[in-house]
Design an enzyme around this catalytic site. Structure first.
Site, PDB file in Angstrom:
ATOM      1  N   HIS A   1     -16.792 113.437 110.700  1.00 37.13           N
ATOM      2  CA  HIS A   1     -18.019 112.680 110.474  1.00 37.13           C
ATOM      3  C   HIS A   1     -18.829 113.264 109.324  1.00 37.13           C
ATOM      4  O   HIS A   1     -19.587 112.577 108.670  1.00 37.13           O
ATOM      5  CB  HIS A   1     -18.840 112.499 111.747  1.00 37.13           C
ATOM      6  CG  HIS A   1     -19.259 113.747 112.408  1.00 37.13           C
ATOM      7  ND1 HIS A   1     -18.674 114.239 113.540  1.00 37.13           N
ATOM      8  CD2 HIS A   1     -20.220 114.620 112.081  1.00 37.13           C
ATOM      9  CE1 HIS A   1     -19.256 115.354 113.881  1.00 37.13           C
ATOM     10  NE2 HIS A   1     -20.208 115.615 113.025  1.00 37.13           N
TER      11      HIS A   1
ATOM     12  N   ARG B   1     -16.529 101.840 111.754  1.00 33.15           N
ATOM     13  CA  ARG B   1     -15.750 102.814 112.535  1.00 33.15           C
ATOM     14  C   ARG B   1     -16.586 103.248 113.735  1.00 33.15           C
ATOM     15  O   ARG B   1     -17.428 104.135 113.616  1.00 33.15           O
ATOM     16  CB  ARG B   1     -15.401 104.028 111.682  1.00 33.15           C
ATOM     17  CG  ARG B   1     -14.410 103.746 110.561  1.00 33.15           C
ATOM     18  CD  ARG B   1     -14.093 105.021 109.787  1.00 33.15           C
ATOM     19  NE  ARG B   1     -12.912 104.911 108.962  1.00 33.15           N
ATOM     20  CZ  ARG B   1     -12.932 104.890 107.624  1.00 33.15           C
ATOM     21  NH1 ARG B   1     -14.066 104.968 106.967  1.00 33.15           N
ATOM     22  NH2 ARG B   1     -11.795 104.819 106.946  1.00 33.15           N
TER      23      ARG B   1
ATOM     24  N   ARG C   1     -14.431  97.918 114.635  1.00 31.34           N
ATOM     25  CA  ARG C   1     -13.151  98.399 115.162  1.00 31.34           C
ATOM     26  C   ARG C   1     -13.384  99.058 116.513  1.00 31.34           C
ATOM     27  O   ARG C   1     -14.354  99.792 116.680  1.00 31.34           O
ATOM     28  CB  ARG C   1     -12.553  99.390 114.180  1.00 31.34           C
ATOM     29  CG  ARG C   1     -11.169  99.856 114.586  1.00 31.34           C
ATOM     30  CD  ARG C   1     -10.512 100.605 113.474  1.00 31.34           C
ATOM     31  NE  ARG C   1     -11.134 101.901 113.255  1.00 31.34           N
ATOM     32  CZ  ARG C   1     -10.790 102.727 112.263  1.00 31.34           C
ATOM     33  NH1 ARG C   1      -9.847 102.355 111.410  1.00 31.34           N
ATOM     34  NH2 ARG C   1     -11.370 103.885 112.124  1.00 31.34           N
TER      35      ARG C   1
ATOM     36  N   ASN D   1      -4.742 103.932 104.519  1.00 30.48           N
ATOM     37  CA  ASN D   1      -4.671 105.393 104.675  1.00 30.48           C
ATOM     38  C   ASN D   1      -3.564 105.756 105.657  1.00 30.48           C
ATOM     39  O   ASN D   1      -2.678 106.559 105.365  1.00 30.48           O
ATOM     40  CB  ASN D   1      -5.992 105.955 105.217  1.00 30.48           C
ATOM     41  CG  ASN D   1      -7.171 105.564 104.374  1.00 30.48           C
ATOM     42  OD1 ASN D   1      -7.012 105.241 103.215  1.00 30.48           O
ATOM     43  ND2 ASN D   1      -8.348 105.578 104.962  1.00 30.48           N
ATOM     44  N   ASP D   2      -3.650 105.141 106.840  1.00 26.79           N
ATOM     45  CA  ASP D   2      -2.616 105.459 107.830  1.00 26.79           C
ATOM     46  C   ASP D   2      -1.281 104.834 107.457  1.00 26.79           C
ATOM     47  O   ASP D   2      -0.231 105.444 107.665  1.00 26.79           O
ATOM     48  CB  ASP D   2      -3.054 104.993 109.224  1.00 26.79           C
ATOM     49  CG  ASP D   2      -3.907 106.049 109.904  1.00 26.79           C
ATOM     50  OD1 ASP D   2      -3.523 107.233 109.837  1.00 26.79           O
ATOM     51  OD2 ASP D   2      -4.948 105.723 110.471  1.00 26.79           O
TER      52      ASP D   2
ATOM     53  N   ARG E   1      -1.977 113.027 106.001  1.00 22.83           N
ATOM     54  CA  ARG E   1      -2.969 112.889 104.936  1.00 22.83           C
ATOM     55  C   ARG E   1      -4.054 113.957 104.992  1.00 22.83           C
ATOM     56  O   ARG E   1      -4.855 114.080 104.086  1.00 22.83           O
ATOM     57  CB  ARG E   1      -3.596 111.500 104.977  1.00 22.83           C
ATOM     58  CG  ARG E   1      -4.326 111.163 106.263  1.00 22.83           C
ATOM     59  CD  ARG E   1      -4.839 109.723 106.166  1.00 22.83           C
ATOM     60  NE  ARG E   1      -5.299 109.216 107.430  1.00 22.83           N
ATOM     61  CZ  ARG E   1      -6.399 108.487 107.557  1.00 22.83           C
ATOM     62  NH1 ARG E   1      -7.132 108.235 106.521  1.00 22.83           N
ATOM     63  NH2 ARG E   1      -6.753 108.025 108.727  1.00 22.83           N
TER      64      ARG E   1
ATOM     65  N   CYS F   1      -8.891  97.846 103.971  1.00 17.66           N
ATOM     66  CA  CYS F   1     -10.093  98.671 104.160  1.00 17.66           C
ATOM     67  C   CYS F   1      -9.809 100.170 104.048  1.00 17.66           C
ATOM     68  O   CYS F   1     -10.639 100.975 104.442  1.00 17.66           O
ATOM     69  CB  CYS F   1     -10.743  98.362 105.505  1.00 17.66           C
ATOM     70  SG  CYS F   1      -9.681  98.690 106.913  1.00 17.66           S
TER      71      CYS F   1
HETATM   72  C1  PEP Z   1      -6.889 103.429 107.414  1.00 19.81           C
HETATM   73  O1  PEP Z   1      -6.074 103.999 108.143  1.00 19.81           O
HETATM   74  O2  PEP Z   1      -6.643 103.075 106.258  1.00 19.81           O
HETATM   75  C2  PEP Z   1      -8.246 103.137 107.913  1.00 19.81           C
HETATM   76  C3  PEP Z   1      -9.088 102.412 107.199  1.00 19.81           C
HETATM   77  O3  PEP Z   1      -8.599 103.690 109.081  1.00 19.81           O
HETATM   78  P1  PEP Z   1      -9.061 105.205 109.231  1.00 19.81           P
HETATM   79  O4  PEP Z   1      -9.128 105.744 107.838  1.00 19.81           O
HETATM   80  O5  PEP Z   1     -10.358 105.170 109.924  1.00 19.81           O
HETATM   81  O6  PEP Z   1      -7.959 105.793 110.047  1.00 19.81           O
HETATM   82 MG    MG Z   2      -6.475 104.293 110.260  1.00 18.85          MG
END
Ligand code: PEP
Ligand code: MG
Length: 745
Positions: A356, A462, A498, A620-621, A631, A668
């Site tokens: 955070h 989030r 989410r 990202n994931d 990551r 996103c």
């Molecule tokens: C992602 O995984 O790209 C995403 C937006 O979710 P977070 O970064 O919160 O895991």
């Molecule tokens: Mg994610």
């Protein structure tokens, strides 16, 4: 043969107890020569010219600094060849290079081992002996193993141990982009044993401060005892009398005074004294007395807490023009204690892109680097460069390097001023392709920056963030209150909320999931909430209540990989709506969608069409799982790249499937705020992007200058490239040709 792990952990412990890097390297070479039974042990580290600087030597005599020019001598050969060189007679080797004044001629054998960190040779460990005998294979193996760990221990040591500072780059992971230069303000949260030594500028004044502290804490203990006295049983109240008598103990009082007279500041003197007495108790035979070491440790922390409340972080920060907050953890209240215009950057030893702290830093536009590992011998006011763009920090930066980075900061400022004029303009390409720009959010603090930068909605809220900044699960009412403020701020605009996405790198302090071998593949996202359906039901009810019949709520489900997860969620949503309507709440059925972040989701999208209304790519994931690269692991951070050809191909597959099945699509993840990646995203036809608020103007600027047809052509060209470097080069070239090079400095 000695046990390498045991020897290394002993060495590590001994080094950790030494205060200065100079003492530490001395200890390393002394210990290794003893362990390996050699006459000489020397440690060389490479400087920025690739010359090898002698950090310390056991056995070689040298009066001044010793530097072996790059590529010279046996040491240079070890660097070039990247393997150990183990020979009985060094002077007969063609590469032998005599270090003037070192009396090296007495030593015949030579064994040099490269010190390698993240694939790069950073130095050489050399052992030598008077006897003309090569090291045995076992000894060589032992030193190779030791050196592989040693490289990580010595990598961040300043090359000059005589006080001249050097540019030491340390890699972490990106927390929040931007560059900041400033002086450290340490955020330690009260553990006495992590307090550093600092010089004491006023010895008499500090001794008076120590006595005042003793009186204050005595008083506090009396008050606590009085207010709790009636409720306590004897065994607990005896703790108070133990504390009181320890505070009266002349041995403790005198020891702290002595440490102050030795020149240490009060927190450092306290740490040394408490450690001293705690060790004494720990060594006692009597189990009762041995257990008292905990009391003295607790009392030490209590004294420190009282001291720090009178010498708060805010006061320390007030004396510094540009503050870099640094610590194992930097809390939201630490950030709040520093005026926004003074906060130049944030550095965390641990944490990840999604801690955070990082999310808040992003919202506030403060550069942040996470996960740099424990920094030893930190001092308040030490200068740092925080490079949130590359996820690196620079320790001991020279004035020259600071000036270079300052230049980048100035350019960035000019760019942002220029971009503020775009706020009211649409994100429309010159050939008429409209892109909706949304913001990612999670804290109330980042709602207004989003609106200020012209966000058309929240593309990813989030919800784990409001969960993370508390001590326990928030109730339905607590959540409703927070979510309501989101809908009020974004009235009339879409909000994609989410459901709780914890697990993996996102932990709740009050519900740790820490017993998993592979947390990223474990109990996270929807897998966790479906197993804790009471939490999910509470959250969904709170979202529906907060949205009422006006809020444009879209519910986004994280980490979905199986159809049953969707059907179970749909049942739960229907049930929540039914319950609320029966309770007289005007709840509307929201749109529901999934994050595409587990690769398995891609192939399933056609089947899921009847369960969902939209999809949002969590790049990202998705990149992390496609590339099998964590990551948030600084060791592999330089290999993680969302512009990898495989990622691009898969994104394009999602775009095609979504198009065929008329599924509205957005993205996103971090890609949405990376100008290079956005060329590709627009090129493949993605028209909704969600990013952190501070990145939005830059992306709008790009979109307004980039014809979609051109982006599509570049994207097609990239599809035929098989490596990240070529793709990046082509994208950089595209930006330059559009006169947009300044967007990616
Ligand atoms: C992602 O995984 O790209 C995403 C937006 O979710 P977070 O970064 O919160 O895991
Ligand atoms: Mg994610």
């Amino acid at each position: 043969m000695k046990n390498v792990i045991l020897e290394l952990s002993l060495l590590q412990k001994e080094i950790g107890e030494l205060a200065s890097p100079a003492e530490q390297v001395r200890k390393i070479v002394d210990s290794i020569s003893a362990i390996a039974g050699c006459d000489v042990c020397s440690l060389y580290l490479q400087d920025q010219n690739n010359d090898l600087v002698l950090m310390a030597s056991h056995g070689l005599t040298h009066t001044g600094p010793v530097t072996i020019p790059s590529g010279r001598g046996l040491v240079g050969l070890v660097v070039k060849s990247r393997h150990p060189i183990n020979i009985p007679k060094a002077s007969e080797h063609p590469d032998f290079y005599y270090v003037e004044g070192s009396s090296e001629e007495r030593f015949q054998s030579f064994c040099g081992i490269p010190l390698v960190r993240y694939g790069k040779v950073i130095g050489v460990l050399v052992v030598q002996s008077v006897n003309a005998e090569a090291l045995s294979p076992e000894s060589e193996g032992f030193l190779v193993t030791l050196s592989s760990q040693l490289a990580h221990l010595v990598a961040d040591m300043p090359l000059s141990l005589r006080g001249a500072y050097f540019n030491t780059y340390l890699r972490g992971v990106k927390g929040s982009s931007g560059i900041g230069i400033g002086q450290a303000v340490l955020c330690d949260h009260g553990d006495l044993f992590s307090v550093p030594d600092e010089p004491c500028s006023d010895i008499d004044g500090t001794i008076l401060e120590w006595h005042a502290l003793l009186r204050r804490v005595q008083q506090e203990i009396k008050q606590e005892e009085n207010s709790l006295g009636k409720l306590l049983n004897d065994s607990v109240s005896s703790i108070f009398s133990t504390y009181s008598s320890l505070l009266d103990d002349q041995a403790l009082i005198g020891k702290v005074e002595q440490e102050i007279r030795n020149g240490n500041w009060l927190p450092g003197a306290l740490r040394k004294s408490v450690q001293y007495f705690a060790d004494l108790f720990l060594a006692m035979e009597d189990p009762y007395l041995r257990a008292r070491h905990e009391d003295i440790h607790h009392l030490g922390n209590k004294l420190l807490a009282s001291l720090q409340s009178s010498n708060s972080l805010a006061e320390r920060a007030a004396q510094i023009p540009h503050v870099v907050l640094i610590g194992a953890e930097v809390s939201i209240s630490d950030i709040a204690a520093v005026p926004g215009d003074k906060l130049a950057g944030i550095i965390c030893f641990g944490g990840s892109t999604l801690s955070h702290t990082a999310v808040l830093a992003n919202a506030l536009g403060v550069p942040a680097v996470m996960g740099v590992g424990l920094l030893k011998n930190l001092r308040n006011r030490e200068r740092f460069i925080v490079d949130g763009n590359s996820g690196q920090i620079v320790r001991y930066p020279t004035d020259m390097l600071c000036a270079e980075f300052q230049h980048l900061i100035d350019e960035e400022r000019q760019l942002l001023n220029k971009l503020s004029a775009l706020r009211e303009l649409p994100a429309l390409t010159p050939d008429g392709f409209a892109v909706r720009l949304f913001t990612n959010s999670g804290l109330l603090a980042d709602l207004s920056p989003g609106l200020r930068h012209g966000a058309q909605g929240i593309g990813l809220y989030r919800t784990e963030i409001p969960f993370m900044v508390r001590d326990s699960f928030p109730s339905e009412q607590d959540q409703e209150l927070v979510y309501r403020q989101v809908f009020e701020a974004y009235a009339g605009k879409p909000v994609y909320m989410r459901t709780l996405d914890i697990g993996g790198d996102k932990q709740l302090p009050y519900f740790p999931i820490d017993d998993e071998a592979n947390p990223a593949l474990g109990w996270r996202g929807i897998r966790f909430t479906l197993d804790n359906i009471q939490l999910l039901m509470t959250q969904v009810r709170a979202m529906l209540r907060a949205a009422g019949d006006e809020g444009d709520l879209h519910i986004l489900l994280p980490m979905v990989s199986a159809t049953e997860e969707l059907t179970t969620f749909t049942e739960l949503l229907d049930e929540a709506l039914k319950q609320l309507r029966e309770e007289g709440v005007a709840a509307r059925k929201p749109k529901t969608g999934v994050m595409v972040e587990v690769p398995a989701a891609i192939a399933q999208l056609p089947f899921w069409r009847r369960h969902i209304d939209f999809v949002s790519i969590g790049s990202n994931d998705l990149s992390q799982y496609l590339l099998a690269l964590d990551r948030n692991n600084a060791r592999v951070a330089n290999r993680y790249d969302h512009i990898h050809p495989a990622v691009i191909q898969e994104l394009y597959r999602v775009v095609r499937i979504a198009g065929e099945h008329h599924l509205p699509l957005s993205l996103c993840g971090e890609m949405a705020s990376d100008p290079l990646a956005v060329i590709l995203l627009v090129g493949m036809g993605i028209s909704t992007l969600s990013m952190s608020a501070t990145k939005l103007p830059r992306i709008k600027y790009l979109i307004r200058a980039l014809p979609q047809r051109r982006a599509a052509a570049i994207f097609k060209q990239c599809l035929s490239l098989d490596n990240v470097q070529d793709i990046r080069a082509l994208l950089h070239e595209t930006l330059r040709s559009l006169n947009l090079g300044e967007l990616v400095k």
